[in-house]
Design an enzyme around this catalytic site. Structure first.
Site, PDB file in Angstrom:
ATOM      1  N   ASP A  12       4.048  -0.953 -73.618  1.00  0.00           N
ATOM      2  CA  ASP A  12       3.206   0.106 -73.039  1.00  0.00           C
ATOM      3  C   ASP A  12       2.338  -0.443 -71.911  1.00  0.00           C
ATOM      4  O   ASP A  12       2.252  -1.664 -71.867  1.00  0.00           O
ATOM      5  CB  ASP A  12       1.927   0.534 -74.219  1.00  0.00           C
ATOM      6  N   ARG A  16       0.091   2.345 -65.829  1.00  0.00           N
ATOM      7  CA  ARG A  16      -1.071   1.738 -65.332  1.00  0.00           C
ATOM      8  C   ARG A  16      -0.684   0.620 -64.445  1.00  0.00           C
ATOM      9  O   ARG A  16      -1.284   0.256 -63.335  1.00  0.00           O
ATOM     10  CB  ARG A  16      -1.968   1.004 -66.431  1.00  0.00           C
ATOM     11  N   TRP A  17       0.270   0.059 -64.676  1.00  0.00           N
ATOM     12  CA  TRP A  17       0.735  -1.201 -63.746  1.00  0.00           C
ATOM     13  C   TRP A  17       1.102  -0.625 -62.320  1.00  0.00           C
ATOM     14  O   TRP A  17       0.553  -1.036 -61.399  1.00  0.00           O
ATOM     15  CB  TRP A  17       2.014  -1.892 -64.660  1.00  0.00           C
ATOM     16  N   ARG A  25       3.980   6.495 -61.152  1.00  0.00           N
ATOM     17  CA  ARG A  25       4.277   5.898 -62.772  1.00  0.00           C
ATOM     18  C   ARG A  25       5.889   5.446 -62.764  1.00  0.00           C
ATOM     19  O   ARG A  25       5.972   4.497 -63.564  1.00  0.00           O
ATOM     20  CB  ARG A  25       3.678   6.881 -63.700  1.00  0.00           C
ATOM     21  N   HIS A  29       8.041   2.221 -65.017  1.00  0.00           N
ATOM     22  CA  HIS A  29       9.143   2.332 -65.833  1.00  0.00           C
ATOM     23  C   HIS A  29      10.244   1.583 -65.302  1.00  0.00           C
ATOM     24  O   HIS A  29      10.964   0.717 -66.260  1.00  0.00           O
ATOM     25  CB  HIS A  29       9.558   3.753 -65.923  1.00  0.00           C
ATOM     26  N   TRP A  61       7.745  13.561 -75.184  1.00  0.00           N
ATOM     27  CA  TRP A  61       8.296  14.627 -74.371  1.00  0.00           C
ATOM     28  C   TRP A  61       7.314  15.618 -73.690  1.00  0.00           C
ATOM     29  O   TRP A  61       7.846  16.389 -72.877  1.00  0.00           O
ATOM     30  CB  TRP A  61       9.175  15.522 -75.663  1.00  0.00           C
ATOM     31  N   ARG A  63       4.912  14.632 -71.564  1.00  0.00           N
ATOM     32  CA  ARG A  63       4.752  14.357 -70.538  1.00  0.00           C
ATOM     33  C   ARG A  63       5.547  15.095 -69.300  1.00  0.00           C
ATOM     34  O   ARG A  63       6.274  15.941 -69.759  1.00  0.00           O
ATOM     35  CB  ARG A  63       5.497  12.904 -70.271  1.00  0.00           C
ATOM     36  N   LEU A 123      22.032 -11.094 -81.918  1.00  0.00           N
ATOM     37  CA  LEU A 123      20.847 -10.238 -82.141  1.00  0.00           C
ATOM     38  C   LEU A 123      21.253  -8.845 -82.630  1.00  0.00           C
ATOM     39  O   LEU A 123      21.978  -8.278 -81.753  1.00  0.00           O
ATOM     40  CB  LEU A 123      20.163 -10.198 -80.612  1.00  0.00           C
ATOM     41  N   ARG A 180       2.194  -5.282 -79.428  1.00  0.00           N
ATOM     42  CA  ARG A 180       1.977  -3.993 -78.506  1.00  0.00           C
ATOM     43  C   ARG A 180       1.307  -4.470 -77.241  1.00  0.00           C
ATOM     44  O   ARG A 180       0.325  -4.922 -77.287  1.00  0.00           O
ATOM     45  CB  ARG A 180       1.126  -2.830 -79.204  1.00  0.00           C
ATOM     46  N   GLU A 199       2.765  -8.491 -89.400  1.00  0.00           N
ATOM     47  CA  GLU A 199       1.735  -9.075 -88.576  1.00  0.00           C
ATOM     48  C   GLU A 199       1.528  -8.396 -87.328  1.00  0.00           C
ATOM     49  O   GLU A 199       2.645  -8.101 -86.557  1.00  0.00           O
ATOM     50  CB  GLU A 199       2.124 -10.501 -88.388  1.00  0.00           C
TER      51      GLU A 199
END
Ligand code: IPE
Ligand code: IPE
Ligand code: MG
Length: 240
Positions: A12, A16-17, A25, A29, A61, A63, A123, A180, A199
């Site tokens: 998240d 804002r970045w 925006r 992404h 969805w 947005r 992985l 997060r 955790e």
């Protein structure tokens, strides 16, 4: 040092970045692809067996249409650009979520990448797209109900194992560590069932800035926790 078997991340803070840089925006992404690569590398290096990344929620969805279509385009691009490297590194990639909502183009890319990496034993990477924890619980319930209706399953046989097995992460152990980025301290409809004893680690760092050092700090946090699963610390020592 204990290493989580499975790490789940809410990526998240992209918007804002970008806005802090006077950019749209969608630029955030795009900048969010690099930390995805970095987390995959960190997991492989640290011996984390599974990684699940929340890329697009059921609620996303809602947005603006241009942001949604830009994100969908970015998923196709990123899959195309990364599949060779992922495969070469032994990564098995799967997408979890409601695929019926995705474009035919994206669905076919997903099917191709999953088929290509299906036999890899490195992985286990899950990307959650059009995913919601409530959607997952409902789709699992529908599967089990259908099996009961057909006589293949008795309601009394629906135990935690059977239910967990019908979820999108049915064959992956529950996350040991949740991360997060972006400062919010909420689950936002991510893995509702699977996070029961995970955790939780929250950082203010915005996702495009989350790097190997940040991931290492989360692993250190995990290693410092005393996990008791409802028992006493003394009991856990005895069983360790
Ligand atoms: C996370 O970043 C990416 C998605 C939800 C698709 P955001 O787009 O939510 O970024 P912020 O939270 O608005 O900064
Ligand atoms: C959660 O982020 C979903 C993803 C990162 C994919 P959001 O930005 O959608 O969450 P809220 O709206 O702040 O809860
Ligand atoms: Mg957000």
């Amino acid at each position: 040092m204990p290493v989580p078997r499975h790490v789940a991340i809410i990526m998240d803070g992209n918007g804002r970045w970008a806005q802090a840089r006077g950019q749209p925006r969608t630029a955030g992404h795009k900048a969010g692809v690099k930390p995805v690569r970095s987390c995959i590398e960190s997991c492989i290096r640290a011996g984390v067996g599974a990684l699940t990344l929340f890329a697009f929620s059921s609620e996303n969805w809602a947005r603006p249409g241009d942001e949604v279509s830009s994100l969908m385009g970015l998923f196709v691009e990123a899959l195309d650009a990364e599949v060779d490297d992922l495969h070469a590194n032994g990564v098995r990639l799967r997408i979890i979520g409601d695929r019926s909502a995705l474009s035919v183009r994206l669905q076919s890319r997903i099917a191709a990448v999953e088929a290509r990496t299906a036999a890899n034993t490195g992985l286990q990477l899950q990307i959650a797209v059009s995913y919601g924890g409530r959607w997952d619980i409902l789709q699992a319930t529908r599967q089990l109900a259908a099996r009961c209706a057909s006589g293949a399953l008795r309601p009394a046989d629906i135990d935690e194992g059977a239910f967990a097995g019908a979820l999108a992460l049915g064959d992956v152990p529950d996350p040991d560590l949740f991360i997060r980025t972006g400062g919010e301290k909420r689950i936002s409809n991510f893995l509702l069932w699977n996070l029961a004893y995970t955790e939780l680690y929250f950082t203010d760092v915005l996702w495009p800035d989350f790097d190997a050092e940040g991931f290492g700090a989360a692993l250190d946090y995990f290693a410092s926790r005393s996990r008791r699963f409802g028992q006493t610390a003394e009991q856990r020592k005895g069983s360790a």
